[in-house]
Design a protein around this motif. Structure first.
Motif, PDB file in Angstrom:
ATOM      1  N   GLN A 110       0.848  -1.187   0.000  1.00  0.00           N
ATOM      2  CA  GLN A 110       0.000   0.000   0.000  1.00  0.00           C
ATOM      3  C   GLN A 110       0.889   1.245   0.000  1.00  0.00           C
ATOM      4  N   GLY A 111       0.344   2.344  -0.451  1.00  0.00           N
ATOM      5  CA  GLY A 111       1.106   3.593  -0.469  1.00  0.00           C
ATOM      6  C   GLY A 111       2.052   3.678  -1.651  1.00  0.00           C
ATOM      7  N   ALA A 112       2.938   4.669  -1.594  1.00  0.00           N
ATOM      8  CA  ALA A 112       3.849   4.937  -2.708  1.00  0.00           C
ATOM      9  C   ALA A 112       5.209   4.278  -2.542  1.00  0.00           C
ATOM     10  N   HIS A 113       5.575   3.959  -1.288  1.00  0.00           N
ATOM     11  CA  HIS A 113       6.906   3.391  -1.033  1.00  0.00           C
ATOM     12  C   HIS A 113       6.835   1.867  -1.136  1.00  0.00           C
ATOM     13  N   VAL A 114       6.855   1.361  -2.370  1.00  0.00           N
ATOM     14  CA  VAL A 114       6.769  -0.074  -2.625  1.00  0.00           C
ATOM     15  C   VAL A 114       7.802  -0.434  -3.688  1.00  0.00           C
ATOM     16  N   PRO A 115       8.271  -1.701  -3.706  1.00  0.00           N
ATOM     17  CA  PRO A 115       9.205  -2.105  -4.761  1.00  0.00           C
ATOM     18  C   PRO A 115       8.517  -2.078  -6.123  1.00  0.00           C
ATOM     19  N   ALA A 116       9.289  -1.791  -7.148  1.00  0.00           N
ATOM     20  CA  ALA A 116       8.756  -1.830  -8.509  1.00  0.00           C
ATOM     21  C   ALA A 116       8.519  -3.278  -8.925  1.00  0.00           C
ATOM     22  N   ALA A 117       7.615  -3.486  -9.866  1.00  0.00           N
ATOM     23  CA  ALA A 117       7.331  -4.834 -10.360  1.00  0.00           C
ATOM     24  C   ALA A 117       8.622  -5.480 -10.862  1.00  0.00           C
ATOM     25  N   GLY A 118       8.854  -6.718 -10.449  1.00  0.00           N
ATOM     26  CA  GLY A 118      10.045  -7.458 -10.861  1.00  0.00           C
ATOM     27  C   GLY A 118      11.210  -7.338  -9.899  1.00  0.00           C
ATOM     28  N   VAL A 119      11.173  -6.366  -8.988  1.00  0.00           N
ATOM     29  CA  VAL A 119      12.247  -6.221  -7.997  1.00  0.00           C
ATOM     30  C   VAL A 119      12.137  -7.341  -6.966  1.00  0.00           C
ATOM     31  N   VAL A 120      13.279  -7.957  -6.642  1.00  0.00           N
ATOM     32  CA  VAL A 120      13.308  -9.030  -5.651  1.00  0.00           C
ATOM     33  C   VAL A 120      13.603  -8.421  -4.278  1.00  0.00           C
ATOM     34  N   TYR A 121      12.785  -8.789  -3.292  1.00  0.00           N
ATOM     35  CA  TYR A 121      13.000  -8.307  -1.930  1.00  0.00           C
ATOM     36  C   TYR A 121      13.072  -9.479  -0.971  1.00  0.00           C
ATOM     37  N   SER A 122      13.639  -9.218   0.206  1.00  0.00           N
ATOM     38  CA  SER A 122      13.863 -10.254   1.225  1.00  0.00           C
ATOM     39  C   SER A 122      12.925 -10.018   2.394  1.00  0.00           C
ATOM     40  N   LEU A 123      12.157 -11.071   2.752  1.00  0.00           N
ATOM     41  CA  LEU A 123      11.163 -10.957   3.812  1.00  0.00           C
ATOM     42  C   LEU A 123      11.487 -11.955   4.920  1.00  0.00           C
ATOM     43  N   LYS A 124      11.734 -11.440   6.118  1.00  0.00           N
ATOM     44  CA  LYS A 124      11.955 -12.298   7.291  1.00  0.00           C
ATOM     45  C   LYS A 124      10.707 -12.239   8.156  1.00  0.00           C
ATOM     46  N   TYR A 125      10.114 -13.410   8.420  1.00  0.00           N
ATOM     47  CA  TYR A 125       8.860 -13.403   9.168  1.00  0.00           C
ATOM     48  C   TYR A 125       8.715 -14.671   9.998  1.00  0.00           C
ATOM     49  N   GLN A 126       7.797 -14.617  10.949  1.00  0.00           N
ATOM     50  CA  GLN A 126       7.406 -15.795  11.700  1.00  0.00           C
ATOM     51  C   GLN A 126       6.203 -16.405  10.999  1.00  0.00           C
ATOM     52  N   ALA A 127       6.280 -17.715  10.751  1.00  0.00           N
ATOM     53  CA  ALA A 127       5.393 -18.332   9.772  1.00  0.00           C
ATOM     54  C   ALA A 127       4.484 -19.391  10.385  1.00  0.00           C
ATOM     55  N   LEU A 128       3.329 -19.550   9.757  1.00  0.00           N
ATOM     56  CA  LEU A 128       2.455 -20.681  10.017  1.00  0.00           C
ATOM     57  C   LEU A 128       2.949 -21.806   9.105  1.00  0.00           C
ATOM     58  N   VAL A 129       3.931 -22.560   9.602  1.00  0.00           N
ATOM     59  CA  VAL A 129       4.657 -23.521   8.777  1.00  0.00           C
ATOM     60  C   VAL A 129       3.820 -24.774   8.515  1.00  0.00           C
ATOM     61  N   ASP A 130       3.895 -25.273   7.286  1.00  0.00           N
ATOM     62  CA  ASP A 130       3.330 -26.575   6.950  1.00  0.00           C
ATOM     63  C   ASP A 130       4.401 -27.635   7.203  1.00  0.00           C
ATOM     64  N   TRP A 131       4.058 -28.638   8.024  1.00  0.00           N
ATOM     65  CA  TRP A 131       4.984 -29.736   8.318  1.00  0.00           C
ATOM     66  C   TRP A 131       4.460 -31.008   7.649  1.00  0.00           C
ATOM     67  N   ILE A 132       5.326 -31.680   6.888  1.00  0.00           N
ATOM     68  CA  ILE A 132       4.939 -32.856   6.111  1.00  0.00           C
ATOM     69  C   ILE A 132       5.519 -34.116   6.757  1.00  0.00           C
ATOM     70  N   VAL A 133       4.684 -35.161   6.868  1.00  0.00           N
ATOM     71  CA  VAL A 133       5.175 -36.468   7.344  1.00  0.00           C
ATOM     72  C   VAL A 133       6.089 -37.021   6.256  1.00  0.00           C
ATOM     73  N   PHE A 134       7.387 -36.874   6.467  1.00  0.00           N
ATOM     74  CA  PHE A 134       8.355 -37.208   5.421  1.00  0.00           C
ATOM     75  C   PHE A 134       8.975 -38.584   5.617  1.00  0.00           C
ATOM     76  N   THR A 135       9.116 -39.020   6.858  1.00  0.00           N
ATOM     77  CA  THR A 135       9.584 -40.369   7.135  1.00  0.00           C
ATOM     78  C   THR A 135       8.393 -41.191   7.598  1.00  0.00           C
ATOM     79  N   PRO A 136       8.319 -42.481   7.256  1.00  0.00           N
ATOM     80  CA  PRO A 136       7.151 -43.283   7.648  1.00  0.00           C
ATOM     81  C   PRO A 136       6.906 -43.215   9.149  1.00  0.00           C
ATOM     82  N   PRO A 137       5.654 -42.968   9.571  1.00  0.00           N
ATOM     83  CA  PRO A 137       5.339 -42.905  11.008  1.00  0.00           C
ATOM     84  C   PRO A 137       5.759 -44.186  11.716  1.00  0.00           C
ATOM     85  N   GLN A 138       6.265 -44.043  12.922  1.00  0.00           N
ATOM     86  CA  GLN A 138       6.767 -45.186  13.687  1.00  0.00           C
ATOM     87  C   GLN A 138       5.697 -45.659  14.669  1.00  0.00           C
TER      88      GLN A 138
END
Length: 233
Positions: free
Chosen positions: A180-208
């Protein structure tokens, strides 16, 4: 001598312990996507999630879809955030060890989300600014810590402020931020976002499964972050 099936274990007490000390998590059943098929040289069909349709709108080409299974309770035994060098040479951070309620049976590629309001720290995500108002993130955004863009030519670091330059909804975390607003990256510009996430965890090894003299003690499951199991998705 006949097998003694009496273990002396107090399963009801174990279930009570899980219900008292466990965490409520969101559970999704992993299902192979029906777009995943290939024709063999013999002319017969072999259905394989490793050969998913890359343009499938349901699975996004990974061969798996998840069905909402509601909330379950289980004990989060450990979240390992160490970065171990794998045989492939990739530093993959973190696994989660989880023991679900005895009435729940997890399977390969099932998914859970922790419902902790503070989320899990996520080690920066590089995002290419789109042409619309919002950009997609890998995980639900619970709290943004920093957001910057760097000009490789000049070395200039530009910071963007949460709540001023962009917003997100931490009460119903979505996989996006909205500029929102005027101070935003231009389209195509790559930016770095550090955040605390609602992580998806996948059962990757067979359940024991765990049993003592025929008595079900419940599962011990090791899960891995979704972007490690399915890179880029």
């Amino acid at each position: 001598m006949p097998f003694d099936n009496t273990s002396g274990l107090n399963i009801s007490a174990q279930r009570e312990f899980i219900m008292k000390h466990g965490e409520k998590v969101h559970y999704y059943t992993g299902m192979k996507c029906t777009c995943a098929s290939s024709v063999q040289p013999t002319g017969s069909n072999l259905y394989d999630p490793n050969r998913a349709n890359v343009s499938c709108a349901a699975c996004k080409g990974i061969g798996w879809v998840w069905l909402d299974g509601g909330k379950i309770i289980g004990v989060v035994e450990n979240i390992n955030q160490h970065k171990d060098l794998l045989n492939s040479g990739i530093a993959a951070p973190g696994d989660l060890v989880f023991s679900p309620d005895l009435r729940v049976t997890l399977s390969d590629y099932d998914k859970i989300q922790l419902t902790w309001p503070q989320g899990i720290p996520f080690e920066c995500e590089l995002i290419s600014r789109g042409s619309g108002a919002s950009d997609s993130t890998l995980y639900g955004v619970m709290n943004v810590m920093q957001c910057i863009a760097v000009d490789p030519a000049s070395g200039t670091v530009t910071a963007y402020n949460s709540g001023v330059d962009f917003v997100y909804d931490k009460n119903t975390p979505a996989n996006q931020i909205t500029w929102q607003g005027a101070h935003v990256p231009a389209a195509g510009v790559v930016y770095s976002l550090k955040y605390q996430a609602l992580v998806d965890w996948i059962v990757f090894t067979p359940p024991q499964p765990r049993r003592e003299r025929g008595t079900n003690l419940g599962q011990r499951v090791i899960l891995r972050k979704r972007h490690i199991v399915f890179p880029g998705v």
